[in-house]
Design a protein around this motif. Sequence first.
Motif, PDB file in Angstrom:
ATOM      1  N   VAL A  67     -57.980  -0.334 -29.711  1.00  0.00           N
ATOM      2  CA  VAL A  67     -57.550   0.862 -30.435  1.00  0.00           C
ATOM      3  C   VAL A  67     -56.086   0.682 -30.798  1.00  0.00           C
ATOM      4  O   VAL A  67     -55.247   0.473 -29.934  1.00  0.00           O
ATOM      5  CB  VAL A  67     -57.748   2.129 -29.565  1.00  0.00           C
ATOM      6  N   HIS A  69     -54.353   6.548 -33.240  1.00  0.00           N
ATOM      7  CA  HIS A  69     -55.287   7.661 -33.348  1.00  0.00           C
ATOM      8  C   HIS A  69     -54.922   8.519 -34.541  1.00  0.00           C
ATOM      9  O   HIS A  69     -53.762   8.729 -34.843  1.00  0.00           O
ATOM     10  CB  HIS A  69     -55.268   8.533 -32.084  1.00  0.00           C
ATOM     11  N   ALA A 101     -60.105   7.475 -33.021  1.00  0.00           N
ATOM     12  CA  ALA A 101     -59.375   6.280 -32.614  1.00  0.00           C
ATOM     13  C   ALA A 101     -59.571   5.205 -33.683  1.00  0.00           C
ATOM     14  O   ALA A 101     -60.695   4.841 -34.009  1.00  0.00           O
ATOM     15  CB  ALA A 101     -59.902   5.791 -31.275  1.00  0.00           C
TER      16      ALA A 101
END
Lengths: 223, 251
Positions: A10, A13, A18
């Motif tokens: 990830v 965000h 994400a």
Amino acid sequence: MQASPLTSAVLFHLGPVAITRPVVTTWAIMLGLAATCRAATRRLRPRPDSRQAVLEIIVTGIAGQIEDVIRKDARPFLPLLGTLFIFLVTANLSGLLPGVKAPTATIETPAALALIVFFSVHYFGIRSRGFRGYLASFAEPKLIMLPLNVLSEVTRTFSLMVRLFGNVMSGEFVIALVVALAGLFVPIPLMALEILVGLVQAYIFTILATVFIGAALGDAKAG
Amino acid sequence: MHLDGWTIALQIVNFAILVWLLHRFLYRPILSVIDARKVGVQRQYDDAAAAAEKAKAGLAAIEAQRAGIVAEREATLKAAQAQAQDAATARRTQAEREAQALLDATRRTLAEEREVALDEARRVALDLGAAFARRLLADVPMQLRAEAWIQRIEQHVNALPKPQIDALAGQLAGGGSLTVVTAAPLAPATSEDWRGRLRRLLGNGVAASFEVDPALIAGAELHFPAAVLSFSLRSALEAAQSEIGIHAHAH
């Protein structure tokens, strides 16, 4: 720190969403392809130059392959299948760039593409045969084949996903292991092989998707 | 293994967007230019086909025109041949007619010349005969010739029908005179003898006078007021000439 190499990292965000590395890589690929195509098709002429000739060969080659499989006009299917092939080629080969991990080396991207193929098959099948006719095709050639045909719809989609993911991911793993163990230039032959694998997997994924769609249309047999 | 649903969804959306982008920037422009090229090629094919059709039609027209020219040439040649044949026939007919006319004229000329030559020959023959007769008679004594001539007259008159004898005598009864023309002069005794014998033939009132005309060649003529009885050789020759068709020629 990444817990598993099979897990997408990830990066940031957007609200609750994400944004993972494959998504960002895909955005870069989309941007590159769109910009390249936009630049390449800006000044098309009836008498093509070498650049335009290459583009025409690619497009007509993909359309020819589609027509050879489904025995129908390829134009309604060209945007989906042609984009699938071009994206897969670009995505598979992107892993050869330093610091870039191919989006297809993580399970989400092949899964997304397999889902797209899955729903596209049903969309084109229903559009071609009608809803009832398409449903009736699952009972062919005998009614007893209905469960197997329904199961095959799921399994072949799953196999699409796993085949692509496994080949690309394993190739990247092998290259990474060889780089870690043997040095910088040793994996070059493996990288050349990975180019071949990337192209072949893109071709296989696209051809299988074409065959599935052709079978759903009713005029072609799935291989 | 963990499947991130948001990533899958985002990748699906990303791929959908990429389909649109490539359709917008790659497939549609490329296919448009290919279609345009196909249309242009098809138009060129159509133009070429139309040009070929036009050329074929032009060729057919030229062929028809050539056939017409050939037919016209044939007709012209045939007409010229017919005209030449007519002209040749006319010329031949004209030549034959002229030749026939020339032949006829030549034949006529030849016939006339032959007739003239024949007349001339006959006349010469008669003249020759007359000359021979004159020469032979010249050897005969005049008294014998006179006797022969008067006997001839007597035989002729005696052979005449009675009404004619009366008619001749009637011409002399009203004071008319009888002239006796002889080819040679008669002796006085012979003349007297002739007067006596003529009175016995025509009546006692006959007063005969005598004249001489050598053109008579031989013989005599009795000139009544309205008639002439000829017993001369000239009259015999003239009769012979008229019998054989000799036209009278002036001497």
